[in-house]
Scaffold this motif. Structure first.
Motif, PDB file in Angstrom:
ATOM      1  N   SER A   1       0.836  -1.197   0.000  1.00  0.00           N
ATOM      2  CA  SER A   1       0.000   0.000   0.000  1.00  0.00           C
ATOM      3  C   SER A   1       0.872   1.249   0.000  1.00  0.00           C
ATOM      4  O   SER A   1       2.089   1.181   0.195  1.00  0.00           O
ATOM      5  CB  SER A   1      -0.907   0.013   1.233  1.00  0.00           C
TER       6      SER A   1
ATOM      7  N   GLU B   1      -8.392  -1.245   2.831  1.00  0.00           N
ATOM      8  CA  GLU B   1      -9.308  -1.607   1.763  1.00  0.00           C
ATOM      9  C   GLU B   1      -8.551  -2.498   0.792  1.00  0.00           C
ATOM     10  O   GLU B   1      -7.577  -2.076   0.167  1.00  0.00           O
ATOM     11  CB  GLU B   1      -9.841  -0.360   1.061  1.00  0.00           C
TER      12      GLU B   1
ATOM     13  N   SER C   1      -8.188  -1.765  -3.352  1.00  0.00           N
ATOM     14  CA  SER C   1      -7.238  -0.728  -3.762  1.00  0.00           C
ATOM     15  C   SER C   1      -5.927  -0.794  -2.991  1.00  0.00           C
ATOM     16  O   SER C   1      -5.014  -0.006  -3.250  1.00  0.00           O
ATOM     17  CB  SER C   1      -7.864   0.653  -3.567  1.00  0.00           C
TER      18      SER C   1
ATOM     19  N   SER D   1      -5.352   0.180   0.007  1.00  0.00           N
ATOM     20  CA  SER D   1      -5.157   1.509   0.594  1.00  0.00           C
ATOM     21  C   SER D   1      -5.518   1.491   2.067  1.00  0.00           C
ATOM     22  O   SER D   1      -6.507   0.873   2.487  1.00  0.00           O
ATOM     23  CB  SER D   1      -6.014   2.547  -0.140  1.00  0.00           C
TER      24      SER D   1
END
Length: 422
Positions: free
Chosen positions: A212, A251, A254, A256
Motif C-alpha cells: 500500500s 481496503e 485498492s 489503501s
C-alpha cells in the motif's frame, strides 16, 4: 453380503394424502412452516424430504428472513489466559438438546497437536478457526472445522523463518471465506508513518505481494494483545483496534490504508476495556464497526457507520449499567476497586460481549441485558487475555442433488459446512 434396504413406510390413505397435499403443495404455507423451525439443523433435515422442500429451504430470500427470525447461535468459546495459554473448548451452558449434542464431542473441538510446540488462535468465525502452529523453524496456518470434519485441517499458508522477524511476528492471517487460499497483512511502521504488505497464498505458498501507499497516523501504531485479530467485514475492508486511540483499516481492492479515530470519551481507555465488533451487511454502504467500551461500571456501545468511502461519525447507541445487569451474579465487594473487570471478546453486530471478573467469565447479551456466568478459571490469580466465541455455521450448506438413472435425487450426505447431528 448385500446391504439390507430400509423398509418403506406404509402408504397413506387417499384421504390423508389429499389432505397433506393441500397443505404441502401450498408454497406460501410451506414457507411459513419452514420459517417456524427453531434451528438451521432442522432446516437442513427438512430439505432432505424432497427437491421442492430443498428449493424452498435454500432460497436466498427465505434464508434472509430465517436469519432475522433465528439468528445464528453462540455455541461456546475458547479462552486464552496467562496461566494456561489456550484452553479447551467450553460449551455454552443451557444450550437446547439439539445444539448441546453437537458441541459435546470433545475430539472434534480439541486443538492440541504433538507436531508443534506452540498453537494459537488467529481467528474464530462462523464455526471455523484459523490456527497458527509454530515450531521446527516455520509457522503453519491451518483451518479447523469442528462441525464439519470432512473439511477439517486444511493448510492455507506455510511461513518459513527466513521472513524477517518484524514481519513474521506482526503479520495477520485472514480466515479464508472459501477454499484454501490464504491472505496475510503486515503493517510496517516507522514513527507515525505506516504502510501495509499484503501477501497472497496458494496451496500454502506465497505467490503475490502487494504494498500500500504510506499514510501518517495520529499516533504511533501499536497492536493490542487483547484485540489482535484483523476483522474482515465481508465487503473487502479490514479493521484492527490499536492501543493509541484509533482503528487502523485496509481496503483490499485498492490496497489503501485508512484510520478511524475513537470517540473522544473513550480514546485513551485501557485496551482490556475495549472491544471492536463488526456491523455485518451485504451492502458496503450499510456496514460499519461497533466499539464496546467499559467505563467504570457502565458499558457504552458506539457505532461508526460508513457510506462506502470510510467516512462517518461515531454515534452512542446503547449504555448498560453493570450494577443493574449483573451485580446480583458477582461476589460482594466487586465495586470496591480491588477487582478488575475486562472485556475479553464480543460477537458481530454487538450482539454479546464477554466480561472477565476475578477468574469468572460472564456473557452479556447486549440487546436483552441477559447475563449468565459461563465459566470459572482454574487459577484464581489467572489473567484472562481473550475469548474466542464459537458460533453456529451460517448459512447452512444443504444436501446436494445427485443424478441417478436420469432422475435427480437428494443425497443424504451433506456437503461440507452443514451443521448437523446424527
Amino acid at each position: 453380503m448385500t446391504e439390507s434396504k430400509r423398509p418403506r413406510p406404509p402408504s397413506p390413505s387417499p384421504a390423508a394424502a389429499a389432505a397433506g397435499s393441500k397443505v404441502f403443495d401450498d408454497s406460501d404455507l410451506l414457507w411459513e412452516i419452514l420459517m417456524r423451525l427453531d434451528f438451521p439443523t432442522w432446516l437442513v433435515r427438512a430439505a432432505l424430504v424432497c427437491k421442492r422442500w430443498l428449493t424452498h429451504a435454500s432460497d436466498p430470500a427465505f434464508l434472509s428472513r430465517f436469519q432475522e427470525r433465528h439468528p445464528p447461535r453462540l455455541l461456546g468459546f475458547y479462552a486464552e489466559s496467562a496461566c494456561k495459554g489456550l484452553q479447551q473448548f467450553v460449551p455454552l451452558p443451557g444450550l437446547p438438546g439439539e445444539l448441546s449434542a453437537v458441541v459435546r464431542q470433545p475430539a472434534s473441538f480439541d486443538l492440541t497437536t504433538e507436531c508443534y510446540w506452540n498453537t494459537s488462535i488467529e481467528h474464530c468465525r462462523n464455526g471455523r478457526l484459523l490456527l497458527r502452529h509454530t515450531g521446527y523453524h516455520k509457522s503453519i496456518y491451518q483451518v479447523r472445522s469442528p462441525l464439519n470434519l470432512s473439511r477439517d485441517g486444511a493448510v492455507v499458508a506455510r511461513c518459513p523463518m527466513s521472513i524477517a522477524d518484524e514481519e513474521r511476528y506482526c503479520s495477520h492471517m485472514l480466515l479464508p471465506n472459501g477454499g484454501n487460499d490464504g491472505l496475510s497483512v503486515n503493517f510496517v511502521c516507522s514513527q507515525r508513518k505506516v504502510f501495509a504488505k499484503v501477501r497472497f497464498f496458494r496451496d500454502g505458498v506465497c505467490h503475490d505481494i502487494r504494498t500500500s501507499g504510506i499514510i501518517v497516523l495520529p499516533a504511533h501504531w501499536k497492536v493490542s494483545t487483547m484485540n489482535r485479530s484483523l476483522l474482515h467485514d465481508g465487503n473487502g475492508k479490514l479493521y484492527m483496534l490499536g492501543t493509541t486511540g484509533y482503528i487502523l483499516g485496509l481496503e483490499l481492492a485498492s490496497t489503501s490504508l485508512f484510520f478511524i479515530e475513537l470517540p473522544d470519551d473513550v480514546r485513551y481507555q485501557r485496551p482490556e476495556t475495549l472491544q471492536l465488533s463488526l456491523k455485518i451487511s451485504q451492502q458496503a454502504v450499510h456496514s460499519g464497526v461497533y466499539l464496546i467500551a467499559l467505563v467504570r461500571f457502565k458499558i457504552h456501545v458506539w457505532l461508526h457507520s460508513t457510506d462506502g468511502n470510510n467516512t462517518g461519525t461515531w454515534v452512542l447507541v446503547d449504555t448498560i449499567c453493570l450494577r443493574q445487569a449483573f451485580g446480583h451474579l458477582v461476589k460482594s465487594g466487586w465495586e470496591s476497586g480491588s477487582s478488575c473487570i475486562s472485556l475479553a471478546g464480543s460477537g458481530d453486530n454487538a450482539e454479546f460481549v464477554f466480561l472477565g471478573l476475578d477468574a469468572e467469565i460472564f456473557c452479556m447479551y447486549i440487546g436483552s441485558r441477559k447475563v449468565e456466568k459461563v465459566y470459572e478459571m482454574e487459577y484464581k490469580n489467572d489473567q484472562l487475555y481473550r475469548i474466542y466465541p464459537f458460533m453456529m455455521i451460517w448459512p447452512p450448506i444443504f444436501p446436494a442433488l445427485v443424478q441417478r438413472h436420469d432422475q435427480e435425487e437428494i443425497s443424504e450426505s451433506l456437503r461440507p459446512g452443514a451443521l448437523h447431528s446424527d
